[in-house]
Design a protein around this motif. Sequence first.
Motif, PDB file in Angstrom:
ATOM      1  N   TRP A 462       1.320  -1.131   0.124  1.00 43.87           N
ATOM      2  CA  TRP A 462      -0.361   0.267  -0.183  1.00 43.87           C
ATOM      3  C   TRP A 462       0.982   1.553  -0.050  1.00 43.87           C
ATOM      4  CZ3 TRP A 462      -5.181   0.305  -0.743  1.00 43.87           C
ATOM      5  CH2 TRP A 462      -5.356  -0.780  -1.569  1.00 43.87           C
ATOM      6  N   ARG A 463       1.550   1.511   0.619  1.00 39.38           N
ATOM      7  CA  ARG A 463       2.597   2.210   0.993  1.00 39.38           C
ATOM      8  C   ARG A 463       3.444   2.618  -0.539  1.00 39.38           C
ATOM      9  NH1 ARG A 463       6.183   4.812   5.170  1.00 39.38           N
ATOM     10  NH2 ARG A 463       5.968   2.315   6.367  1.00 39.38           N
ATOM     11  N   ALA A 464       4.028   1.606  -1.821  1.00 40.22           N
ATOM     12  CA  ALA A 464       4.291   1.718  -2.798  1.00 40.22           C
ATOM     13  C   ALA A 464       3.259   1.883  -3.422  1.00 40.22           C
ATOM     14  CB  ALA A 464       4.814   0.297  -3.116  1.00 40.22           C
ATOM     15  N   HIS A 465       1.779   1.113  -3.549  1.00 40.85           N
ATOM     16  CA  HIS A 465       0.368   1.906  -4.162  1.00 40.85           C
ATOM     17  C   HIS A 465       0.888   3.872  -4.101  1.00 40.85           C
ATOM     18  CE1 HIS A 465      -3.185   2.089  -5.927  1.00 40.85           C
ATOM     19  NE2 HIS A 465      -3.528   2.651  -4.905  1.00 40.85           N
ATOM     20  N   PHE A 466       0.365   4.272  -2.682  1.00 44.86           N
ATOM     21  CA  PHE A 466       0.302   5.961  -2.721  1.00 44.86           C
ATOM     22  C   PHE A 466       1.639   6.676  -3.009  1.00 44.86           C
ATOM     23  CE2 PHE A 466      -3.111   3.921  -0.085  1.00 44.86           C
ATOM     24  CZ  PHE A 466      -4.191   5.484  -0.305  1.00 44.86           C
ATOM     25  N   GLY A 467       2.537   5.443  -2.752  1.00 41.80           N
ATOM     26  CA  GLY A 467       4.172   6.585  -3.386  1.00 41.80           C
ATOM     27  C   GLY A 467       4.344   7.781  -2.983  1.00 41.80           C
ATOM     28  N   THR A 468       3.995   8.777  -2.526  1.00 42.08           N
ATOM     29  CA  THR A 468       5.026  10.344  -1.972  1.00 42.08           C
ATOM     30  C   THR A 468       3.570  10.714  -0.883  1.00 42.08           C
ATOM     31  OG1 THR A 468       3.658  10.975  -3.861  1.00 42.08           O
ATOM     32  CG2 THR A 468       6.527  11.193  -3.676  1.00 42.08           C
ATOM     33  N   ARG A 469       2.304  10.196  -1.926  1.00 43.17           N
ATOM     34  CA  ARG A 469       1.323  10.125  -1.141  1.00 43.17           C
ATOM     35  C   ARG A 469       0.836   9.774   0.552  1.00 43.17           C
ATOM     36  NH1 ARG A 469      -4.085  11.990  -5.775  1.00 43.17           N
ATOM     37  NH2 ARG A 469      -2.241  13.584  -6.755  1.00 43.17           N
ATOM     38  N   TRP A 470       0.900   8.614   0.547  1.00 46.37           N
ATOM     39  CA  TRP A 470       1.162   8.035   1.217  1.00 46.37           C
ATOM     40  C   TRP A 470       1.084   8.751   2.680  1.00 46.37           C
ATOM     41  CZ3 TRP A 470       0.004   3.778   3.342  1.00 46.37           C
ATOM     42  CH2 TRP A 470      -0.658   3.035   4.623  1.00 46.37           C
ATOM     43  N   GLU A 471       1.952   9.234   3.165  1.00 50.91           N
ATOM     44  CA  GLU A 471       2.310  10.301   4.539  1.00 50.91           C
ATOM     45  C   GLU A 471       0.733  11.239   4.969  1.00 50.91           C
ATOM     46  OE1 GLU A 471       4.194   9.745   6.706  1.00 50.91           O
ATOM     47  OE2 GLU A 471       5.359   8.018   5.451  1.00 50.91           O
ATOM     48  N   THR A 472       0.367  11.718   3.556  1.00 42.74           N
ATOM     49  CA  THR A 472      -0.918  12.622   3.754  1.00 42.74           C
ATOM     50  C   THR A 472      -2.365  11.356   4.069  1.00 42.74           C
ATOM     51  OG1 THR A 472      -0.398  14.002   2.576  1.00 42.74           O
ATOM     52  CG2 THR A 472      -2.207  13.619   2.057  1.00 42.74           C
ATOM     53  N   PHE A 473      -2.270  10.404   2.844  1.00 40.83           N
ATOM     54  CA  PHE A 473      -2.908   8.898   3.152  1.00 40.83           C
ATOM     55  C   PHE A 473      -3.588   8.779   5.208  1.00 40.83           C
ATOM     56  CE2 PHE A 473      -5.794   5.306   3.137  1.00 40.83           C
ATOM     57  CZ  PHE A 473      -6.119   5.507   1.720  1.00 40.83           C
ATOM     58  N   VAL A 474      -1.780   8.585   5.647  1.00 41.03           N
ATOM     59  CA  VAL A 474      -1.868   8.378   6.896  1.00 41.03           C
ATOM     60  C   VAL A 474      -2.660   9.333   8.048  1.00 41.03           C
ATOM     61  CG1 VAL A 474       0.170   7.927   9.385  1.00 41.03           C
ATOM     62  CG2 VAL A 474      -0.049   6.571   6.176  1.00 41.03           C
ATOM     63  N   ARG A 475      -1.665  11.129   7.475  1.00 44.28           N
ATOM     64  CA  ARG A 475      -2.135  11.708   8.012  1.00 44.28           C
ATOM     65  C   ARG A 475      -4.250  11.841   8.562  1.00 44.28           C
ATOM     66  NH1 ARG A 475      -4.480  16.129   7.658  1.00 44.28           N
ATOM     67  NH2 ARG A 475      -3.528  16.294   5.007  1.00 44.28           N
ATOM     68  N   ARG A 476      -4.417  11.876   7.254  1.00 43.82           N
ATOM     69  CA  ARG A 476      -5.743  11.498   7.443  1.00 43.82           C
ATOM     70  C   ARG A 476      -6.810  10.117   8.130  1.00 43.82           C
ATOM     71  NH1 ARG A 476      -5.909  13.419   0.749  1.00 43.82           N
ATOM     72  NH2 ARG A 476      -6.561  15.909   1.195  1.00 43.82           N
ATOM     73  N   LYS A 477      -5.933   9.121   7.655  1.00 42.28           N
ATOM     74  CA  LYS A 477      -6.675   7.667   8.599  1.00 42.28           C
ATOM     75  C   LYS A 477      -6.896   8.793   9.863  1.00 42.28           C
ATOM     76  CE  LYS A 477      -7.881   3.803   8.745  1.00 42.28           C
ATOM     77  NZ  LYS A 477      -9.182   3.584   8.489  1.00 42.28           N
ATOM     78  N   PHE A 478      -5.246   8.487  11.044  1.00 45.40           N
ATOM     79  CA  PHE A 478      -4.721   9.227  12.511  1.00 45.40           C
ATOM     80  C   PHE A 478      -6.272  10.036  12.810  1.00 45.40           C
ATOM     81  CE2 PHE A 478      -3.289  11.058  15.767  1.00 45.40           C
ATOM     82  CZ  PHE A 478      -3.034  10.095  16.758  1.00 45.40           C
TER      83      PHE A 478
END
Length: 500
Positions: A462-478
Amino acid sequence: MYPCCLRKRSLLIISCFVILLLSCIAFTSDCCFSRSISSLKTLYLDGHFEFEDVHHASRDFGNRYQLLPLAVLHPKSVSDIASTIRHIWMMGPHSKLTVAARGHGHSLQGQAQAYHGVVINMESLKDQNMYGLTPKSWTDYLHLTVGGTLSNAGISGQAFRHGPQISNVHQLEVVTGKGEVVNSSEKQNSDLFRGVLGGLGQFGIITRARIALEPAPIMVKWIRVLYLDFNAFARDQECLISADSKFDYVEGFVIINRTGLLNNWRSSFTPQDPLQASLFKSDGKRLYCLELAKYFKLDKKDAINQEVNESLSELSYISSTLFLSEVTYEEFLDRVHMSEIELRSKGLWEVPHPWLNLLVPRSKINTFAEGVFGNILTDTSNGPILIYPVNKTKWDNGTSAVIPEEEIFYLVAFLSSAIASSSGKDNLEHILKQNQKILEFCAAACLGVKQYLAHYTTKEEWRAHFGTRWETFVRRKFTYDPLAMLAPGQRIFQKSASYS
């Protein structure tokens, strides 16, 4: 060395201990389930919970995963959804309950399921009728919920003009993982708004959406033509999605080693030149079908015919394969459902659907076609293969949806059905291996392909799928679902687990 009797006694003690341990675990689980059910029963709702007949919520269109939930909520109001999620949120991280929203259950890999959790039956909420109006952007198959398609993207053959469904939303009402009901738009709670669109259900459940509408056309001129050369096929498709395109819908599909193709079309389409069409033989060929649609009103029919003929004269298709049909707008939109009805009558609908949907950059599409069509794939007997380009400029880059970087990219959808073979061959296993070969080819050739309706099993994938957007995705989840309660079937996060 122990005497034989002592060894037997030791094994007996170990066996008894294991049985006791398993019994304790089972007893603890049963107690947890009982407490969870009792807790949910205390909620005052307009709708109701179902705790017994929940098997329907353990299946989906993919028909490969069956994860039984603890309960199914049939809400009659948004308040029912918010109250349920807030209640589970207040239970804290020690509760194992998760929540999944399920519309028509059209997910492929169990994404709308919640093992030993709560599935929310979104169909219980009342529909809104749109008299004389139609969404600017829609999917090929209409028997879905808006919330479900907006959680992914919502792509079809008109996306080149209006963008996907997520690019045609004005406002959302969302219930977050804390049970908060939040209205959002580009100007109000914009981070949640953009995150939820294409967010795979990770940040909230969409309960209302205000989407772009337009007056519905009356009729559709529906056209199919064939190509032998992929380069010509792709070139014409890209020309058709340009800004001055005369058509409202542009799609295509691949046909490999099929017989009697044109005869199958004749029930719905009429060849422009019946004699030439009768001479065309499709046996054993690799063909590419261009599918077009032009919407019109009856008083504009003559002008539309002239416009369509002029546009077709600029294309490089096989002249003897021009097939046309005129249908109502409703018939055109519901065309896939008609196929569903036919398949259901033959018992061929509720079978495994190991679909693979890819977004391929324009610069790599020829390499992709050469490596996959007619090489990895030797026929299209398991289901259609869609292929058509879209414009990145029509996509909102701030949403959670992941797309290739290039200005034009192609959707390539392998819509396979694993129908049982009369020879006893495991068709599902064959298709899954085929899909894996396609993915391995894309990776080895460094094509920059992204999966649409993605399915991964590890955080690294999933981290590879989102690439540079992963951190934003994780922040929104939290931020919006800190206990990771929502959409567990996506297998991105685990409840109460670390997101880093």
